[in-house]
Design a protein around this motif. Structure first.
Motif, short mmCIF file in Angstrom:
data_model
loop_
_atom_site.label_atom_id
_atom_site.label_comp_id
_atom_site.label_asym_id
_atom_site.label_seq_id
_atom_site.Cartn_x
_atom_site.Cartn_y
_atom_site.Cartn_z
N SER A 76 -28.55 38.14 -16.82
CA SER A 76 -29.03 37.85 -15.47
C SER A 76 -28.14 36.82 -14.78
N TRP A 77 -27.58 35.88 -15.56
CA TRP A 77 -26.66 34.91 -14.97
C TRP A 77 -25.43 35.60 -14.44
N LYS A 78 -24.96 36.59 -15.18
CA LYS A 78 -23.78 37.34 -14.74
C LYS A 78 -24.06 38.08 -13.44
N LEU A 79 -25.32 38.45 -13.25
CA LEU A 79 -25.69 39.18 -12.04
C LEU A 79 -26.16 38.23 -10.93
N GLY A 80 -26.16 36.92 -11.22
CA GLY A 80 -26.56 35.93 -10.21
C GLY A 80 -28.06 35.79 -10.05
N ARG A 81 -28.81 36.23 -11.03
CA ARG A 81 -30.27 36.13 -10.98
C ARG A 81 -30.74 35.03 -11.92
N LYS A 82 -31.94 34.53 -11.62
CA LYS A 82 -32.54 33.55 -12.49
C LYS A 82 -33.65 34.19 -13.29
N ARG A 83 -33.83 33.70 -14.52
CA ARG A 83 -34.87 34.23 -15.39
C ARG A 83 -36.24 33.86 -14.85
#
Length: 85
Positions: A76-83
Motif C-alpha cells: 500500500s505504501w508503494k501505491l501511496g495508500r495508508k493502511r
C-alpha cells in the motif's frame, strides 16, 4: 570516591599488542582502555536487551503485525495508500 574492582582477562598476543599500541597512541593506560571498552559493551548490551524485551512485551500485548499484514502495508505504501487499522 567511586568503588572499583579489578578484573582479570586473558587475551591473545595480537590483541594485547593492538591494545598497547592504541593505548600509546591515545596516551591512555591499557587499564583505562579496557575499562572504557567494558563500559561501552555493557551499555550497548543493556540497551539491546531492553529493546528485545520491549518487542517481546509488545507481542505479549498483541501489539504487532503479522507477516501478511506487513506485506500488505508495504504494497500500500508503494501505491501511496495508508493502511486502515
Amino acid at each position: 570516591m567511586s568503588k572499583t574492582a579489578v578484573i582479570t582477562a586473558r587475551v591473545d598476543e595480537a590483541t594485547l599488542q593492538s591494545l598497547d599500541a592504541l593505548a600509546e597512541s591515545q596516551e591512555r593506560s591499557r587499564a583505562w582502555l579496557v575499562a572504557k571498552a567494558i563500559q561501552r559493551y555493557v551499555k550497548e548490551e543493556t540497551e539491546f536487551h531492553s529493546f528485545i524485551k520491549e518487542g517481546e512485551d509488545a507481542i505479549d500485548r498483541g501489539d504487532y503485525l503479522t507477516h501478511e499484514e506487513m506485506i500488505a502495508d508495504i504494497k500500500s505504501w508503494k501505491l501511496g495508500r495508508k493502511r486502515v487499522a
